[in-house]
Design an enzyme around this catalytic site. Structure first.
Site, PDB file in Angstrom:
ATOM      1  N   ARG A   1     -24.043 -44.862  48.068  1.00  0.00           N
ATOM      2  CA  ARG A   1     -23.866 -46.107  48.385  1.00  0.00           C
ATOM      3  C   ARG A   1     -22.201 -46.419  48.201  1.00  0.00           C
ATOM      4  NH1 ARG A   1     -27.031 -48.820  44.406  1.00  0.00           N
ATOM      5  NH2 ARG A   1     -29.020 -47.980  45.525  1.00  0.00           N
TER       6      ARG A   1
ATOM      7  N   TYR B   1     -44.937 -35.129  43.660  1.00  0.00           N
ATOM      8  CA  TYR B   1     -43.965 -35.670  42.702  1.00  0.00           C
ATOM      9  C   TYR B   1     -44.164 -36.990  42.994  1.00  0.00           C
ATOM     10  CZ  TYR B   1     -39.237 -35.982  40.634  1.00  0.00           C
ATOM     11  OH  TYR B   1     -38.139 -36.452  39.912  1.00  0.00           O
TER      12      TYR B   1
ATOM     13  N   GLU C   1     -34.282 -35.643  25.908  1.00  0.00           N
ATOM     14  CA  GLU C   1     -35.260 -34.811  26.808  1.00  0.00           C
ATOM     15  C   GLU C   1     -34.606 -33.577  27.041  1.00  0.00           C
ATOM     16  OE1 GLU C   1     -36.302 -38.383  29.471  1.00  0.00           O
ATOM     17  OE2 GLU C   1     -36.550 -36.630  30.846  1.00  0.00           O
TER      18      GLU C   1
ATOM     19  N   ARG D   1     -30.951 -35.865  29.218  1.00  0.00           N
ATOM     20  CA  ARG D   1     -30.718 -37.346  29.366  1.00  0.00           C
ATOM     21  C   ARG D   1     -31.071 -37.877  27.739  1.00  0.00           C
ATOM     22  NH1 ARG D   1     -34.375 -39.281  34.369  1.00  0.00           N
ATOM     23  NH2 ARG D   1     -36.342 -38.193  33.589  1.00  0.00           N
TER      24      ARG D   1
ATOM     25  N   ASP E   1     -44.000 -41.120  42.420  1.00  0.00           N
ATOM     26  CA  ASP E   1     -43.809 -42.263  41.482  1.00  0.00           C
ATOM     27  C   ASP E   1     -44.948 -43.012  41.195  1.00  0.00           C
ATOM     28  OD1 ASP E   1     -41.022 -41.475  41.259  1.00  0.00           O
ATOM     29  OD2 ASP E   1     -40.378 -42.401  42.961  1.00  0.00           O
TER      30      ASP E   1
ATOM     31  N   ARG F   1     -43.033 -28.145  35.555  1.00  0.00           N
ATOM     32  CA  ARG F   1     -42.075 -28.362  34.653  1.00  0.00           C
ATOM     33  C   ARG F   1     -42.626 -29.498  33.568  1.00  0.00           C
ATOM     34  NH1 ARG F   1     -38.305 -25.108  33.512  1.00  0.00           N
ATOM     35  NH2 ARG F   1     -36.603 -26.493  33.144  1.00  0.00           N
TER      36      ARG F   1
ATOM     37  N   ARG G   1     -33.654 -37.817  46.591  1.00  0.00           N
ATOM     38  CA  ARG G   1     -33.910 -39.245  45.673  1.00  0.00           C
ATOM     39  C   ARG G   1     -32.679 -39.825  45.236  1.00  0.00           C
ATOM     40  NH1 ARG G   1     -38.700 -39.428  42.781  1.00  0.00           N
ATOM     41  NH2 ARG G   1     -37.789 -39.851  40.944  1.00  0.00           N
TER      42      ARG G   1
HETATM   43  N1  UDP Z   1     -30.128 -35.738  39.576  1.00  0.00           N
HETATM   44  C1  UDP Z   1     -28.960 -35.048  39.310  1.00  0.00           C
HETATM   45  N2  UDP Z   1     -28.058 -35.571  38.581  1.00  0.00           N
HETATM   46  C2  UDP Z   1     -28.470 -36.575  37.774  1.00  0.00           C
HETATM   47  C3  UDP Z   1     -29.675 -37.313  37.902  1.00  0.00           C
HETATM   48  C4  UDP Z   1     -30.707 -36.800  38.977  1.00  0.00           C
HETATM   49  O1  UDP Z   1     -28.462 -34.171  39.932  1.00  0.00           O
HETATM   50  O2  UDP Z   1     -27.438 -37.172  36.989  1.00  0.00           O
HETATM   51  C5  UDP Z   1     -31.196 -34.947  40.463  1.00  0.00           C
HETATM   52  C6  UDP Z   1     -31.961 -34.102  40.066  1.00  0.00           C
HETATM   53  O3  UDP Z   1     -31.963 -32.782  40.879  1.00  0.00           O
HETATM   54  C7  UDP Z   1     -33.299 -34.570  39.683  1.00  0.00           C
HETATM   55  C8  UDP Z   1     -33.274 -35.490  40.771  1.00  0.00           C
HETATM   56  O4  UDP Z   1     -32.281 -35.863  40.962  1.00  0.00           O
HETATM   57  O5  UDP Z   1     -34.262 -33.470  39.528  1.00  0.00           O
HETATM   58  C9  UDP Z   1     -34.048 -36.913  40.384  1.00  0.00           C
HETATM   59  O6  UDP Z   1     -33.908 -37.150  39.219  1.00  0.00           O
HETATM   60  P1  UDP Z   1     -34.346 -38.618  38.491  1.00  0.00           P
HETATM   61  O7  UDP Z   1     -33.729 -38.848  37.430  1.00  0.00           O
HETATM   62  O8  UDP Z   1     -34.330 -39.650  39.730  1.00  0.00           O
HETATM   63  O9  UDP Z   1     -36.093 -38.263  38.649  1.00  0.00           O
HETATM   64  P2  UDP Z   1     -37.358 -38.435  37.538  1.00  0.00           P
HETATM   65  O10 UDP Z   1     -36.912 -37.291  36.577  1.00  0.00           O
HETATM   66  O11 UDP Z   1     -36.802 -39.699  36.738  1.00  0.00           O
HETATM   67  O12 UDP Z   1     -38.544 -38.239  38.002  1.00  0.00           O
END
Ligand code: UDP
Length: 386
Positions: A183, A366, A318, A294, A368, A262, A179
């Site tokens: 880039r 999982y 969070e 975050r 979206d 989780r 995910r």
């Molecule tokens: N992730 C990470 N560092 C970051 C943000 C995300 O390693 O700063 C990884 C982490 O493994 C996470 C996954 O990317 O479980 C997906 O995160 P994202 O925030 O995209 O997913 P959401 O929790 O919003 O569904």
């Protein structure tokens, strides 16, 4: 005694989209939810003119034109682009990993320099990668090291991921990290999708709209509902079919064991007199030692150009944690053990006459938001023969 075509368990996005399609096709639906509000985890609530994402940030993004048109028929979407910032100790990095990130990490300015540096990083991590029987990365750590090498993995992935999932990166499946795009431009847009935005006025209004014409009962679990209905004897309400969007293991009384989830704990605070707390909607804290993953400042989702026009702000820290009975489940844990257990539940679900299992919890996936909508529309089409 009432006769319904569908009993829909769960007033979240899947249940609401299905209900809306069924009502449009002239079917009678009852939607129940154990919570006292609709919209499941996309529920938003207004505080001081700010739509607060009560169950964490939800940013709508999709490359499916049909789904994008569908949601735009329900609300006006703004041009919000998710560009999270990551904080590691006293360093600050742009996400997703892009030229801004590479410049801050290594001082490289061109894509060629960045590629060279990444190759170097990946090569020097090669000895740490054992691979699975097919030669693919065996787990999330190996996947990350083979994609980005050590610096990015250790500063921006490892701590965040281990906090998020409560597991060592060596024990997590590789696909989670797919995910995170890589880039070679100075583009901080987190998502690769064609369309992206936040519904003006909040997500709750979308679900309200979807549930128009449907009967609704809140604060009532499926078990409570069934017990109550059965107690009515011959006067019990009758449903042709059930759409179940709760936890699949709960539906089957956990008879094969419990799937793991989780969850997140949210510490949401109104801060009066602060019009701009962090200058961005999403700031990730990637160090293991900081207990939250975050901080969300909700006003930046809708007040993109004028965040300071509202004198106060609302922020949410969070904290990820393991799901325990009574919590709200958020994320399925798609590791080997849970995926195998889910496959057994899925086999039971396939044999369950007259029940459709849908959504993140019903399908232990999982998903979206766009994928939830797509799946609900597909299920509705198959059911209603549109
Ligand atoms: N992730 C990470 N560092 C970051 C943000 C995300 O390693 O700063 C990884 C982490 O493994 C996470 C996954 O990317 O479980 C997906 O995160 P994202 O925030 O995209 O997913 P959401 O929790 O919003 O569904």
């Amino acid at each position: 005694m009432m006769k319904y075509d569908y009993l829909i368990v769960g007033a979240g996005l899947y249940g609401a989209v299905f209900a809306s399609e069924a009502v449009k096709a002239g079917r009678r639906c009852l939607v129940i939810d154990r919570r006292d509000h609709i919209a499941g985890n996309i529920y938003t609530e207004e505080i001081r003119g700010i739509n607060v994402h009560k169950y964490g940030a939800h940013i709508f993004h999709t490359s499916n034109k049909k789904v994008w048109d569908y949601v735009n028929g329900l609300a006006v979407f703004n041009n919000y682009v998710n560009s999270p910032v990551a904080v590691y100790k006293d360093e600050l990095y742009n996400l997703p990993f892009n030229m801004n990130t590479f410049y801050s990490l290594w001082g490289v300015r061109t894509p060629a320099q960045a590629r060279e540096k990444l190759d170097e990083q990946i090569t020097s991590a090669a000895s740490l990668i054992k691979g699975d029987e097919n030669g693919n990365p065996a787990n999330l750590e190996e996947q990350a090291l083979s994609l980005v090498g050590r610096d990015i993995y250790e500063k921006l992935i490892k701590g965040y991921t281990e906090k998020q999932w409560g597991r060592d990166c060596k024990d997590l499946p590789a696909f989670i990290i797919k995910r995170l795009p890589l880039r070679f431009s100075y583009n901080n847009n987190y998502f690769n999708d064609t369309y992206q935005g936040i519904p003006v006025g909040g997500y709750t209004k979308i679900v309200e709209k979807l549930l128009e014409g449907t009967e609704l009962r809140l604060g009532c679990s499926y078990d409570e509902f069934r017990a109550e209905n059965e107690a009515k004897g011959p006067d019990a309400d009758v449903f042709d079919r059930v759409v179940y969007t709760g936890m699949i293991d709960e539906y089957f009384g956990f008879r094969l064991g419990r799937l793991q989830y989780r969850t997140l704990k949210f510490d949401t605070r109104l801060i009066e007199g602060v019009s701009n707390y962090q200058g961005n909607a999403v700031v990730n804290y990637t160090e293991r030692e900081i207990p939250y993953t975050r901080v969300i400042e909700h006003k930046h989702f809708e007040h993109i150009n004028d965040p300071e026009s509202i004198p106060d702000t609302v922020i949410t820290n969070e904290y990820p944690k393991e799901y325990e009975a009574g919590d709200e489940p958020y994320y399925p844990v798609n590791d080997e053990r849970n995926s195998a257990l889910y496959a057994e539940y899925e086999a039971l679900a396939d044999k369950e006459e007259g029940v459709i299992f849908g959504g993140r919890l019903g399908q232990y996936k999982y998903y979206d938001m766009d994928k939830v909508i797509e799946a609900a529309l597909d299920a509705a089409n198959a059911e209603l023969g549109n």
